[in-house]
Structures are given as structure tokens and as C-alpha cells.
Design a protein around this motif. Structure first.
Motif, PDB file in Angstrom:
ATOM      1  N   ILE A 147       0.818  -1.201  -0.107  1.00 37.84           N
ATOM      2  CA  ILE A 147      -0.091   0.030  -0.041  1.00 37.84           C
ATOM      3  C   ILE A 147       0.862   1.071   0.132  1.00 37.84           C
ATOM      4  N   GLN A 148       0.865   2.024  -0.962  1.00 37.74           N
ATOM      5  CA  GLN A 148       1.718   3.123  -1.256  1.00 37.74           C
ATOM      6  C   GLN A 148       0.783   4.220  -1.926  1.00 37.74           C
ATOM      7  N   PHE A 208      -6.767   0.342  14.623  1.00 34.45           N
ATOM      8  CA  PHE A 208      -6.283   1.579  14.471  1.00 34.45           C
ATOM      9  C   PHE A 208      -6.382   1.575  12.559  1.00 34.45           C
ATOM     10  N   GLY A 209      -6.933   0.891  11.799  1.00 38.50           N
ATOM     11  CA  GLY A 209      -6.880   0.772  10.454  1.00 38.50           C
ATOM     12  C   GLY A 209      -5.376   0.411  10.106  1.00 38.50           C
ATOM     13  N   ALA A 210      -4.913   0.513   8.755  1.00 36.79           N
ATOM     14  CA  ALA A 210      -3.879   0.098   8.212  1.00 36.79           C
ATOM     15  C   ALA A 210      -3.332   1.036   7.007  1.00 36.79           C
ATOM     16  N   GLY A 211      -1.977   0.923   6.841  1.00 40.54           N
ATOM     17  CA  GLY A 211      -1.486   1.709   5.655  1.00 40.54           C
ATOM     18  C   GLY A 211      -1.151   3.153   5.822  1.00 40.54           C
ATOM     19  N   PRO A 212      -1.091   3.918   4.928  1.00 39.20           N
ATOM     20  CA  PRO A 212      -0.658   5.307   5.173  1.00 39.20           C
ATOM     21  C   PRO A 212      -2.041   6.057   5.486  1.00 39.20           C
ATOM     22  N   ARG A 213      -3.276   5.692   5.520  1.00 34.04           N
ATOM     23  CA  ARG A 213      -4.489   6.282   6.002  1.00 34.04           C
ATOM     24  C   ARG A 213      -4.854   5.635   7.302  1.00 34.04           C
ATOM     25  N   ASN A 214      -4.005   5.066   8.241  1.00 30.54           N
ATOM     26  CA  ASN A 214      -4.339   4.787   9.365  1.00 30.54           C
ATOM     27  C   ASN A 214      -4.601   5.903  10.387  1.00 30.54           C
TER      28      ASN A 214
END
Length: 238
Positions: free
Chosen positions: A27-28, A179-185
């Protein structure tokens, strides 16, 4: 956030743990997006810290105490870890708090059982999936169901902090999303984790907790799973 209001928002490698980058390497952010925070967006993020950060952190801490009150052997492990920490550190040591394995496992298992917490303004295609999210559609990720899915967590309805010790972790990284994941956590993830760790280890070091006869009851409001009350009996340690 003030810096983001003036500069393009990009992934800063210095602000992301190597483990996180490896975990979410697929995920980028795309290279063609230039995004800065508007004044309204900056104010919205500040409000989020107050509305989401404090209530969810307090609830998670209360539920942690409720669970260890029901499992005295786990509470004892946590107490011994807290005693060792406070014998060595008289104040707050950020790195050492992060390294307390059983403390982190207790918090993560509580968040698995009781996760705290989704409308696009244009069509959006999820890269590599063939899925298009239509404008104005509401997206809901069933975190509660995922966290209790036996495909990912054995004996999912039981409180077992040991499942989150490094040597026992076996679930898919996207099956656990407090907390969610990736760059939008979650923007407040590190703040929330620090608050919970410090508060929990401090009270366990001073007090012993026992279960109450009153069962946990929850209601759902504003996208949050909220307990009506969290009752435990408390005794000061001698």
C-alpha cells in the motif's frame, strides 16, 4: 499538521518504522498526488484528537482492567512487568514502554475483542482489485466480525493476550485493524498507544483489580462501540 498545511504531504521514511513499511509495502501513495491541508482540514484533524482520541483511549483502558480483573494470572504477569519497569525507571521512558511485551499484548487483545471504531466525494478505483467505490457510498469495514473470526484467531471469544506475543502471532496483518492500516491509518495511533500503556501500567502497579458481578453491556453510537459502564472492584496493593 502545520507543516502539512505548507508542504506537500508525502510518506516520510523517517517517521515510519521499518516493520510498518514492510508490513504494508503493497500500500503506497501514488506519485501524482500533491496534497496540502486546508485550514478546515487542519481544524478537523484537531477536533478528531479530542472527539475520538480521549474517549476511545479511556474506554480501552477501562476494558483492559475489566479483562485482567477476570484473569488474575494474567494480571499478575502484568503486575510483575510493571514492577520491573518502575524499579528501573522513575518516570516515563518512551522506548522502554514500547518494549513491554505483555503490556502490549494485553492492550492488543482487548482491542481485538472490543474494537472502538467511514463518504467519498467522487468515484474511486481501488488499485489492483477491480473494485470501484461509487461517489457518496458509505464504506464500512466489519472490524468486530474480523477480530472474532476463527479463521484468523483461534478460540476468538476468549481473552488470550499471549496470541499477540511475537512468537505466537499467526494472523494476517489486515485481519487486525483497531487503528486501520497503511498510509491512511489512525492519525492519533501513537498518542493513544502511549496514553493507554502509561495509564494501565501505572494503575496495575498500585492497585489490584477484581471482577464485578455486573456484566458488560454495549451500545452503538456515532460509529463507536461504547460500554454502558465498566465495573471492577479495586484494592490498593500493600
Amino acid at each position: 499538521m502545520l507543516d502539512s498545511a505548507e508542504n506537500d504531504m508525502t510518506l516520510d521514511s523517517e517517521n515510519h518504522d521499518e516493520k510498518d513499511k514492510e508490513k504494508y509495502k503493497e500500500i503506497q501513495t501514488t506519485d501524482d498526488i500533491e496534497k496540502t491541508l486546508t485550514s478546515d482540514e487542519l481544524i478537523g484533524q484537531c477536533m478528531l484528537f479530542f472527539l475520538a482520541g480521549y474517549e476511545t483511549s479511556a474506554t480501552t483502558m477501562a476494558l483492559c482492567l475489566n479483562q485482567i480483573a477476570k484473569h488474575p494470572e494474567m494480571q499478575q504477569k502484568l503486575y510483575l512487568e510493571s514492577k520491573k519497569y518502575f524499579n528501573e525507571f522513575k518516570g516515563v521512558d518512551y522506548d522502554e514502554l514500547n518494549s513491554l511485551k505483555y503490556l502490549n499484548a494485553v492492550i492488543m487483545e482487548t482491542q481485538r475483542l472490543f474494537p472502538a471504531a467511514t463518504v467519498p466525494n467522487e468515484d474511486y478505483v481501488l488499485n489492483g482489485t477491480g473494485i470501484t467505490i461509487k461517489k457518496d457510498n458509505i464504506v464500512h469495514i466489519p472490524t468486530y466480525a474480523m477480530h472474532r473470526d476463527p479463521e484468523y484467531f483461534a478460540d476468538p471469544d476468549h481473552f488470550k493476550p499471549e496470541r499477540f506475543l511475537a512468537e505466537n502471532i499467526a494472523h494476517h496483518p489486515y485481519a487486525y485493524l483497531p487503528f486501520g492500516a497503511g498510509p491512511r491509518n489512525c492519525v492519533g495511533m501513537r498518542l493513544a498507544q502511549m496514553e493507554i500503556r502509561l495509564a494501565l501500567i501505572s494503575v496495575v502497579n498500585r492497585y489490584r483489580f477484581y471482577p464485578s458481578e455486573k456484566p458488560l453491556e454495549f451500545y452503538f453510537t456515532g460509529g463507536l462501540l461504547v460500554p454502558k459502564s465498566v465495573d471492577v472492584r479495586v484494592e490498593r496493593r500493600v
